[in-house]
Write an enzyme that holds these catalytic residues in place. Structure first.
Site, PDB file in Angstrom:
ATOM      1  N   HIS A 137     -10.514  -5.561  -3.137  1.00 36.56           N
ATOM      2  CA  HIS A 137      -9.038  -5.513  -2.566  1.00 36.56           C
ATOM      3  C   HIS A 137      -8.701  -6.506  -0.796  1.00 36.56           C
ATOM      4  CE1 HIS A 137      -9.844  -1.155  -2.763  1.00 36.56           C
ATOM      5  NE2 HIS A 137      -9.277  -1.461  -1.032  1.00 36.56           N
ATOM      6  N   ASP A 194       0.694  -1.300  -0.091  1.00 40.63           N
ATOM      7  CA  ASP A 194       0.277   0.347   0.166  1.00 40.63           C
ATOM      8  C   ASP A 194       0.761   1.325   0.288  1.00 40.63           C
ATOM      9  OD1 ASP A 194      -3.162   0.729   1.222  1.00 40.63           O
ATOM     10  OD2 ASP A 194      -1.756   2.211   1.439  1.00 40.63           O
ATOM     11  N   ILE A 195       0.421   2.019  -1.181  1.00 43.58           N
ATOM     12  CA  ILE A 195       0.916   3.323  -0.899  1.00 43.58           C
ATOM     13  C   ILE A 195       1.097   4.402   0.297  1.00 43.58           C
ATOM     14  CG2 ILE A 195      -0.798   5.120  -1.934  1.00 43.58           C
ATOM     15  CD1 ILE A 195       1.685   5.311  -4.291  1.00 43.58           C
ATOM     16  N   GLU A 241     -12.421   3.818  -0.719  1.00 42.67           N
ATOM     17  CA  GLU A 241     -11.724   4.853  -1.803  1.00 42.67           C
ATOM     18  C   GLU A 241     -11.465   4.013  -3.216  1.00 42.67           C
ATOM     19  OE1 GLU A 241      -8.968   6.556   0.131  1.00 42.67           O
ATOM     20  OE2 GLU A 241      -9.848   7.785   1.604  1.00 42.67           O
ATOM     21  N   VAL A 242     -10.858   3.048  -3.164  1.00 41.15           N
ATOM     22  CA  VAL A 242     -10.849   2.190  -4.767  1.00 41.15           C
ATOM     23  C   VAL A 242     -11.490   1.451  -5.171  1.00 41.15           C
ATOM     24  CG1 VAL A 242      -8.575   1.400  -6.162  1.00 41.15           C
ATOM     25  CG2 VAL A 242      -7.928   2.597  -4.612  1.00 41.15           C
TER      26      VAL A 242
HETATM   27  P1  5GP Z   1      -9.586   1.630   0.077  1.00 38.29           P
HETATM   28  O1  5GP Z   1      -9.913   2.571   0.775  1.00 38.29           O
HETATM   29  O2  5GP Z   1      -9.958   1.372  -1.358  1.00 38.29           O
HETATM   30  O3  5GP Z   1      -9.903   0.093   0.515  1.00 38.29           O
HETATM   31  O4  5GP Z   1      -8.223   1.507  -0.054  1.00 38.29           O
HETATM   32  C1  5GP Z   1      -7.357   2.068  -1.254  1.00 38.29           C
HETATM   33  C2  5GP Z   1      -6.152   1.952  -0.765  1.00 38.29           C
HETATM   34  O5  5GP Z   1      -5.088   1.832  -1.648  1.00 38.29           O
HETATM   35  C3  5GP Z   1      -5.204   2.606   0.854  1.00 38.29           C
HETATM   36  O6  5GP Z   1      -5.244   2.024   1.507  1.00 38.29           O
HETATM   37  C4  5GP Z   1      -4.828   3.152  -0.596  1.00 38.29           C
HETATM   38  O7  5GP Z   1      -3.127   4.458   0.815  1.00 38.29           O
HETATM   39  C5  5GP Z   1      -3.795   2.711  -1.721  1.00 38.29           C
HETATM   40  N1  5GP Z   1      -3.523   3.087  -2.882  1.00 38.29           N
HETATM   41  C6  5GP Z   1      -4.157   4.040  -2.775  1.00 38.29           C
HETATM   42  N2  5GP Z   1      -3.498   4.328  -4.969  1.00 38.29           N
HETATM   43  C7  5GP Z   1      -2.440   3.666  -4.832  1.00 38.29           C
HETATM   44  C8  5GP Z   1      -1.554   3.538  -5.407  1.00 38.29           C
HETATM   45  O8  5GP Z   1      -1.570   4.159  -6.485  1.00 38.29           O
HETATM   46  N3  5GP Z   1      -0.264   2.650  -5.383  1.00 38.29           N
HETATM   47  C9  5GP Z   1      -0.341   1.852  -4.286  1.00 38.29           C
HETATM   48  N4  5GP Z   1       0.427   1.260  -4.019  1.00 38.29           N
HETATM   49  N5  5GP Z   1      -1.554   1.472  -3.125  1.00 38.29           N
HETATM   50  C10 5GP Z   1      -2.608   2.901  -3.893  1.00 38.29           C
END
Ligand code: 5GP
Length: 108
Positions: free
Chosen positions: A99, A31-32, A94-95
């Protein structure tokens, strides 16, 4: 046509990521913005937007991701970890590419 997310681009190697594991079914990368000493994301190669979109045909995917994470942890000697799915904007997602978050205070 499906909307392509950042994880589609990581999956298709269009943008870089710190990949820690890959096979025919999954890709795992760091995770970034890590929220633990080790914070990985496991994604299926087959696109599903969210747990909220699962159907009987895709219901096996979360279990498959969990099994891959379990095997990965075993191989790396990580003994304790948390596994999380965020579901929908209200659940912190958010994405919109399904995942599994893998968090551990043990170093990879
Ligand atoms: P969500 O909140 O959708 O479950 O988590 C998305 C995760 O993706 C977040 O923890 C965020 O830090 C990570 N993330 C977002 N953009 C990127 C990216 O471009 N690369 C990587 N490696 N992680 C990302």
């Amino acid at each position: 046509m499906e909307e392509r997310t950042i994880f589609h681009k990581i999956r298709d190697k269009e943008i870089p990521a710190s990949i820690v594991y890959e096979d025919d079914e999954v890709l795992a990368f760091k995770d970034i913005h890590p929220k633990a000493a080790t914070h990985l994301l496991f994604i299926p190669k087959h696109f599903v937007p969210s747990i909220a979109d699962l159907t009987p045909a895709t219901a096996h995917i979360p279990g498959m991701l969990i099994l891959k994470a379990q095997k990965f942890a075993e191989q790396k000697g990580i003994r304790g970890y948390k596994l999380t799915f965020h579901v929908g904007a209200g659940g912190g997602q958010e994405v919109f590419y399904l995942h599994l978050h893998f968090l551990s205070e043990e170093q990879l």
